[in-house]
Scaffold this active site. Structure first.
Site, short mmCIF file in Angstrom:
data_model
loop_
_atom_site.label_atom_id
_atom_site.label_comp_id
_atom_site.label_asym_id
_atom_site.label_seq_id
_atom_site.Cartn_x
_atom_site.Cartn_y
_atom_site.Cartn_z
N SER A 13 -0.63 11.44 4.40
CA SER A 13 -1.05 10.28 5.18
C SER A 13 -0.02 9.85 6.23
O SER A 13 -0.33 9.05 7.10
CB SER A 13 -1.35 9.09 4.26
OG SER A 13 -0.17 8.63 3.64
N LYS B 11 3.22 3.73 3.60
CA LYS B 11 2.40 3.39 4.76
C LYS B 11 3.22 2.49 5.71
O LYS B 11 4.24 1.92 5.31
CB LYS B 11 1.13 2.62 4.35
CG LYS B 11 0.17 3.39 3.46
CD LYS B 11 -0.58 4.47 4.20
CE LYS B 11 -1.62 5.13 3.30
NZ LYS B 11 -1.02 5.92 2.21
#
EC number: 3.4.21.88
Length: 206
Positions: A130, A167
């Site tokens: 990600s 993230k």
């Protein structure tokens, strides 16, 4: 050169110079034994003591791997060892439990002190892709400074549903957005989130 050293002491000195030059920190005594072909750590310690006595190295007995390579005349060489901190590698993250709880720590990894900006720093293995657009790939190791808050744009380790995720953090009007750095993935929107720390570095095996 090295007329006052025996063959093993020369090998040890060259090996330590090579390791410090490549990695930034000296080898452990066991690694020295394996590289030079010594059968016991006590023999290696004996050679290190002779190297120190003859002015080729300087050691700090209170710290692990604390060795400096000295040039003749006791002048510091380019192979000076910086202080090393053994940073814990966290294998799992559980809600309600301190991140650095003993049962969470799988191993430790030595890093130079100028790469570690807090005693509560830890290392986490990245799962998934990600964050590839930020150069963070699956199975990379991220260095994380433990903290409970973050600024917009920080790369953080956040706890969601009892699982740690890496993230970018953004606090917006009525929610928090955890943004992946992968155009094929959607952001995670939450009302609140537990921040475990801020990512300060990344490294990988080749």
């Amino acid at each position: 050169m090295y007329e006052d050293l025996n063959d093993n002491q020369i090998k040890i000195l060259h090996y330590m110079k090579s390791e410090i030059s490549q990695k930034g920190y000296p080898p452990s005594v066991r690694e020295i034994c394996q590289a030079v072909g010594l059968k016991s750590t006590s023999t290696a310690h004996g050679h290190l003591s002779k190297l120190e006595l003859k002015g080729y190295i300087r050691r700090d007995a209170t710290k692990p791997r604390a060795i400096e390579i000295l040039s003749q005349g006791d002048e510091q060489s380019p192979y000076i060892h910086k202080e090393i901190i053994n940073v814990p590698i966290v294998g799992k993250v559980t809600a309600g439990q301190p991140i650095l709880a003993v049962e969470n720590i799988e191993d430790t990894f030595p890093l130079p002190i100028d790469f570690v900006d807090s005693e509560s720093t830890f290392i986490l293995t990245v799962k998934g892709d990600s964050m590839i657009d930020d150069g963070i790939h699956e199975n990379d190791y991220v260095v994380v400074r433990q903290q409970s808050d973050a600024r917009n744009g920080d790369i953080v380790v956040a706890l969601i549903d009892d699982s740690a995720t890496v993230k970018r953090f953004y606090r917006e009007k009525d929610h928090i957005r955890l943004q992946p750095s992968n155009t094929s993935m959607s952001p995670i929107l939450v009302d609140d989130v537990t921040i475990l720390g801020k990512v300060t570095g990344v490294f990988r095996k080749i």
